[in-house]
Design a protein around this motif. Structure first.
Motif, short mmCIF file in Angstrom:
data_model
loop_
_atom_site.label_atom_id
_atom_site.label_comp_id
_atom_site.label_asym_id
_atom_site.label_seq_id
_atom_site.Cartn_x
_atom_site.Cartn_y
_atom_site.Cartn_z
N UNK A 218 0.81 -1.23 0.00
CA UNK A 218 0.00 0.00 0.00
C UNK A 218 0.84 1.28 0.00
N UNK A 219 0.19 2.34 -0.43
CA UNK A 219 0.69 3.69 -0.20
C UNK A 219 -0.32 4.32 0.75
N UNK A 220 0.14 4.63 1.96
CA UNK A 220 -0.79 5.12 2.97
C UNK A 220 -1.09 6.60 2.75
N UNK A 221 -2.28 6.99 3.22
CA UNK A 221 -2.66 8.39 3.09
C UNK A 221 -1.69 9.31 3.84
N UNK A 222 -1.01 8.75 4.83
CA UNK A 222 -0.10 9.57 5.65
C UNK A 222 1.36 9.46 5.20
N UNK A 225 6.10 12.57 1.39
CA UNK A 225 6.49 12.58 -0.03
C UNK A 225 7.70 11.68 -0.34
N UNK A 226 8.79 11.73 0.45
CA UNK A 226 9.93 10.87 0.09
C UNK A 226 9.56 9.38 0.10
N UNK A 227 8.67 9.01 1.02
CA UNK A 227 8.25 7.60 1.10
C UNK A 227 7.43 7.24 -0.15
N UNK A 289 4.21 10.16 -11.96
CA UNK A 289 3.09 9.56 -11.21
C UNK A 289 3.15 10.03 -9.75
N UNK A 290 4.35 10.05 -9.19
CA UNK A 290 4.51 10.51 -7.79
C UNK A 290 4.04 11.96 -7.65
N UNK A 291 4.36 12.79 -8.66
CA UNK A 291 3.90 14.19 -8.61
C UNK A 291 2.38 14.25 -8.46
N UNK A 292 1.69 13.43 -9.25
CA UNK A 292 0.21 13.42 -9.22
C UNK A 292 -0.31 12.97 -7.86
N UNK A 293 0.32 11.93 -7.31
CA UNK A 293 -0.12 11.43 -6.00
C UNK A 293 0.08 12.47 -4.91
N UNK A 294 1.27 13.05 -4.92
CA UNK A 294 1.61 14.01 -3.87
C UNK A 294 0.66 15.21 -3.90
N UNK A 295 0.28 15.61 -5.11
CA UNK A 295 -0.63 16.75 -5.25
C UNK A 295 -1.98 16.47 -4.58
N UNK A 296 -2.45 15.23 -4.71
CA UNK A 296 -3.72 14.86 -4.08
C UNK A 296 -3.52 14.68 -2.57
#
Ligand code: SF4
Length: 348
Positions: A218-222, A225-227, A289-296
């Motif tokens: 998983x990628x946790x909501x918490x 960014x580096x993780x 992809x990470x940029x998109x995730x971090x933005x959300x």
């Protein structure tokens, strides 16, 4: 906080989650984000009830209950982080409202055993969690507890994804059976709720399988960014793209699936073009992809940081107090319909 006034004038929705620990992006996209939309829907004006199903955690984790309470707090903080607002939704804890247990017991009297045994997740979970002894009464009965969770609040709608419609269907059957046996002044007491199918986009975990805590992908909501960036770096890709010069296909790549959910149309276009022509590398693509995730994720994490555990606890207590009012109203009708009271006209 406002009491529940004239509750029948707005369509009511109800949903909940088990406290399994910090929630991940699959939980967010598959449920929480939809709940927030329902809560904020100015046209439909839903009356929203969202709860944490801590008793459900016991159906599989009965041997070690030490994490249920801490996990409950984490989930509550994630609810708040996602944007659920205690001023607009009733946010409550299942175990604080004892009527869940009472209604489950009463519905258990009328529910044929076969209905519970044929719930698809009954066999599936027993196979998936082979290390746990799930031949318990509590595990067999959990869909009925779930039916009680729902019917206690007499909602019109239960927002769920495709994979949970069987539980709502069982709830409808149980309500129908109850209403056949018992009526109050000729009227049905437990309305059959409808499924409100909510979008649950395909969200792969880092190993390409469905994102799930039990897979450890998983990628946790918490996650900071580096993780998030590190997790994406190790994410599996289109197996056909072994070398930088190999052409790939985002439709066969879990990172491509993440782009479809989190990236802008411009980025997605760049990914398709670059991947299919071998014009970009996977590391670069994963960075986008990470940029998109971090933005959300950033506003979600900012919101979470505004709440302390003690505030989360208080919100849950207050929501449970409000939920209890609605639950008590339903149970009053249930008692009267079943003639299980000595004090109303219905008992005579
Ligand atoms: S370029 Fe992107 S979409 Fe294509 S295989 Fe690599 S990570 Fe997947």
């Amino acid at each position: 906080m406002a009491e529940i006034t004239n509750p029948s004038s707005r369509p009511r929705v109800l949903s909940g989650m088990r406290p399994t620990g910090k929630l991940h992006l699959g939980n967010y996209m598959g449920a929480l984000a939809n709940w927030v939309k329902l809560q904020n829907d100015e046209v439909a004006q839903y009356e929203c009830y969202f709860f944490i199903a801590d008793w459900h955690a016991l159906t599989t984790d009965y041997a070690d209950t030490s994490q249920v309470a801490p996990n409950t707090l984490e989930v509550m903080l994630d609810y708040l982080a996602a944007g659920l607002d205690p001023e607009r939704s009733v946010l409550f804890l299942q175990s604080r409202i004892l009527q869940h247990a009472e209604l489950s017991l009463l519905l258990g009297m009328i529910t044929p055993l076969g209905w519970l045994e044929r719930v698809p997740s009954y066999k599936e979970q027993q196979e998936n969690l082979a290390g746990k002894d799930l031949t318990t009464y509590g595990f067999l009965g959990y869909p009925l507890l779930m039916a009680s969770d729902i019917l206690l609040y007499q909602p019109q709608f239960v927002p769920v994804g495709h994979d949970q419609t069987a539980h709502v269907e069982l709830t409808r059957e149980v309500a129908r059976r109850f209403n056949q046996f018992y009526k109050l002044g000729g009227r049905e007491v437990l309305p059959e709720p409808k499924v409100l199918l909510t979008p649950s986009p395909k969200l792969p975990g880092t190993d390409g399988r469905k994102m799930s805590k039990s897979y450890g992908n998983t990628i946790q909501m918490t996650d900071p960014e580096p993780v998030v960036r590190q997790k994406l770096k190790t994410m599996v890709t289109d197996p056909a793209r072994v070398r930088r010069t190999d052409k790939g296909d985002p439709d066969k790549c879990p990172v491509g699936d993440l782009h479809k959910v989190f990236s802008t149309p411009e980025t997605i276009a760049k990914v398709y073009e670059g991947c299919r022509m071998a014009g970009i590398g996977c590391i670069e693509c994963k960075g986008w992809a990470a940029d998109g995730l971090v933005k959300i994720m950033q506003p979600i994490q900012d919101r979470r940081a505004k709440f302390t555990e003690s505030q989360a606890r208080e919100i849950l207590e207050e929501g449970s107090r409000r939920g209890c009012i609605r639950a008590a109203q339903t149970m009053e009708q249930v008692h009267a319909a079943m003639r299980m009271t000595l004090t109303t006209e219905a008992a005579r």
